[in-house]
Design an enzyme around this catalytic site. Structure first.
Site, PDB file in Angstrom:
ATOM      1  N   ARG A  11       0.840  -1.208   0.000  1.00  0.00           N
ATOM      2  CA  ARG A  11       0.000   0.000   0.000  1.00  0.00           C
ATOM      3  C   ARG A  11       0.872   1.254   0.000  1.00  0.00           C
ATOM      4  O   ARG A  11       0.609   2.203  -0.740  1.00  0.00           O
ATOM      5  CB  ARG A  11      -0.930   0.022   1.214  1.00  0.00           C
ATOM      6  CG  ARG A  11      -2.124  -0.862   1.107  1.00  0.00           C
ATOM      7  CD  ARG A  11      -3.083  -0.604   2.265  1.00  0.00           C
ATOM      8  NE  ARG A  11      -4.207  -1.511   2.221  1.00  0.00           N
ATOM      9  CZ  ARG A  11      -5.269  -1.354   1.437  1.00  0.00           C
ATOM     10  NH1 ARG A  11      -5.333  -0.315   0.626  1.00  0.00           N
ATOM     11  NH2 ARG A  11      -6.255  -2.215   1.454  1.00  0.00           N
ATOM     12  N   ARG A  12       1.887   1.256   0.840  1.00  0.00           N
ATOM     13  CA  ARG A  12       2.781   2.422   0.914  1.00  0.00           C
ATOM     14  C   ARG A  12       3.567   2.597  -0.381  1.00  0.00           C
ATOM     15  O   ARG A  12       3.724   3.714  -0.864  1.00  0.00           O
ATOM     16  CB  ARG A  12       3.735   2.269   2.089  1.00  0.00           C
ATOM     17  CG  ARG A  12       3.050   2.413   3.422  1.00  0.00           C
ATOM     18  CD  ARG A  12       4.026   2.229   4.561  1.00  0.00           C
ATOM     19  NE  ARG A  12       3.329   2.287   5.844  1.00  0.00           N
ATOM     20  CZ  ARG A  12       3.829   1.810   6.959  1.00  0.00           C
ATOM     21  NH1 ARG A  12       5.019   1.243   6.978  1.00  0.00           N
ATOM     22  NH2 ARG A  12       3.127   1.889   8.072  1.00  0.00           N
ATOM     23  N   GLN A  34      -2.907 -12.439   0.361  1.00  0.00           N
ATOM     24  CA  GLN A  34      -3.151 -12.344   1.801  1.00  0.00           C
ATOM     25  C   GLN A  34      -4.591 -12.725   2.124  1.00  0.00           C
ATOM     26  O   GLN A  34      -4.853 -13.440   3.087  1.00  0.00           O
ATOM     27  CB  GLN A  34      -2.836 -10.929   2.291  1.00  0.00           C
ATOM     28  CG  GLN A  34      -2.923 -10.740   3.781  1.00  0.00           C
ATOM     29  CD  GLN A  34      -4.287 -10.271   4.258  1.00  0.00           C
ATOM     30  OE1 GLN A  34      -5.057  -9.698   3.506  1.00  0.00           O
ATOM     31  NE2 GLN A  34      -4.573 -10.522   5.503  1.00  0.00           N
ATOM     32  N   TYR A  40      -8.462 -19.441   4.342  1.00  0.00           N
ATOM     33  CA  TYR A  40      -8.225 -20.849   4.662  1.00  0.00           C
ATOM     34  C   TYR A  40      -7.716 -21.068   6.081  1.00  0.00           C
ATOM     35  O   TYR A  40      -7.675 -22.209   6.550  1.00  0.00           O
ATOM     36  CB  TYR A  40      -7.232 -21.463   3.658  1.00  0.00           C
ATOM     37  CG  TYR A  40      -7.910 -21.874   2.383  1.00  0.00           C
ATOM     38  CD1 TYR A  40      -8.461 -23.139   2.252  1.00  0.00           C
ATOM     39  CD2 TYR A  40      -8.020 -20.991   1.321  1.00  0.00           C
ATOM     40  CE1 TYR A  40      -9.096 -23.520   1.089  1.00  0.00           C
ATOM     41  CE2 TYR A  40      -8.656 -21.361   0.150  1.00  0.00           C
ATOM     42  CZ  TYR A  40      -9.186 -22.625   0.036  1.00  0.00           C
ATOM     43  OH  TYR A  40      -9.820 -22.997  -1.111  1.00  0.00           O
ATOM     44  N   TYR A  74       3.172 -20.068  -1.537  1.00  0.00           N
ATOM     45  CA  TYR A  74       2.011 -19.617  -2.304  1.00  0.00           C
ATOM     46  C   TYR A  74       1.952 -18.090  -2.312  1.00  0.00           C
ATOM     47  O   TYR A  74       1.789 -17.467  -3.359  1.00  0.00           O
ATOM     48  CB  TYR A  74       0.734 -20.194  -1.681  1.00  0.00           C
ATOM     49  CG  TYR A  74      -0.537 -19.576  -2.203  1.00  0.00           C
ATOM     50  CD1 TYR A  74      -1.111 -20.036  -3.379  1.00  0.00           C
ATOM     51  CD2 TYR A  74      -1.177 -18.543  -1.525  1.00  0.00           C
ATOM     52  CE1 TYR A  74      -2.281 -19.478  -3.861  1.00  0.00           C
ATOM     53  CE2 TYR A  74      -2.337 -17.983  -1.997  1.00  0.00           C
ATOM     54  CZ  TYR A  74      -2.885 -18.459  -3.169  1.00  0.00           C
ATOM     55  OH  TYR A  74      -4.044 -17.899  -3.651  1.00  0.00           O
ATOM     56  N   PHE A  75       2.090 -17.495  -1.133  1.00  0.00           N
ATOM     57  CA  PHE A  75       2.025 -16.041  -1.020  1.00  0.00           C
ATOM     58  C   PHE A  75       3.129 -15.385  -1.836  1.00  0.00           C
ATOM     59  O   PHE A  75       2.879 -14.443  -2.586  1.00  0.00           O
ATOM     60  CB  PHE A  75       2.130 -15.620   0.452  1.00  0.00           C
ATOM     61  CG  PHE A  75       2.043 -14.142   0.649  1.00  0.00           C
ATOM     62  CD1 PHE A  75       0.819 -13.528   0.768  1.00  0.00           C
ATOM     63  CD2 PHE A  75       3.186 -13.354   0.697  1.00  0.00           C
ATOM     64  CE1 PHE A  75       0.718 -12.157   0.943  1.00  0.00           C
ATOM     65  CE2 PHE A  75       3.108 -11.992   0.869  1.00  0.00           C
ATOM     66  CZ  PHE A  75       1.865 -11.388   0.990  1.00  0.00           C
ATOM     67  N   ARG A  85       1.676 -19.296  -8.235  1.00  0.00           N
ATOM     68  CA  ARG A  85       0.992 -19.740  -7.022  1.00  0.00           C
ATOM     69  C   ARG A  85       0.488 -21.169  -7.113  1.00  0.00           C
ATOM     70  O   ARG A  85       0.162 -21.783  -6.102  1.00  0.00           O
ATOM     71  CB  ARG A  85      -0.192 -18.819  -6.721  1.00  0.00           C
ATOM     72  CG  ARG A  85      -1.397 -19.072  -7.603  1.00  0.00           C
ATOM     73  CD  ARG A  85      -2.463 -18.006  -7.458  1.00  0.00           C
ATOM     74  NE  ARG A  85      -3.720 -18.377  -8.030  1.00  0.00           N
ATOM     75  CZ  ARG A  85      -4.006 -18.391  -9.321  1.00  0.00           C
ATOM     76  NH1 ARG A  85      -3.084 -18.059 -10.204  1.00  0.00           N
ATOM     77  NH2 ARG A  85      -5.199 -18.726  -9.752  1.00  0.00           N
TER      78      ARG A  85
END
Length: 114
Positions: A11-12, A34, A40, A74-75, A85
């Site tokens: 975001r930043r 995220q 899950y 995955y992330f 992913r």
């Protein structure tokens, strides 16, 4: 917490203020990764708890650690490119099914065998 912090950093970096969830494609992939992991987590925790109590704590702990590692991969893969992913997604899904089997075996043994 690590995944949430990555969303904050994205975001930043791309100047996307909450509650916005769209913007730069890298932010969107990070945010979605995220969110997917968060969706899950209750299933994982429930299965981990039941399998640990009714089957075997050691086997369940190993499956839990492997699941967490697969979700981390995955992330990281999803944040980089959506196609990256898939391998870790299949691995984490397989581990959830293993935990289902362990939990079911433990419950059946507990309630059917005196």
């Amino acid at each position: 917490a690590y995944f949430a912090m990555q969303v904050i950093y994205a975001r930043r970096k791309y100047k996307i203020s909450p509650p916005e969830t769209t913007g730069h494609p890298e932010f969107e992939r990070t945010f979605r990764a995220q969110a997917n992991c968060s969706e899950y987590f209750p299933i994982f925790i429930s299965l981990l708890w039941v399998a640990g109590i009714f089957f075997h704590q050691g086997v369940t702990a190993v499956c839990g650690l492997l699941y967490l590692y697969a979700r981390l991969r995955y992330f990281q893969g999803y944040a980089g490119a959506a196609q990256a992913r898939l391998g870790p997604l299949y691995a984490s899904a397989w581990l959830l099914w293993v935990l289902v089997g362990l939990a079911l075996a433990g419950l059946l043994a507990h309630f059917l065998c005196p």
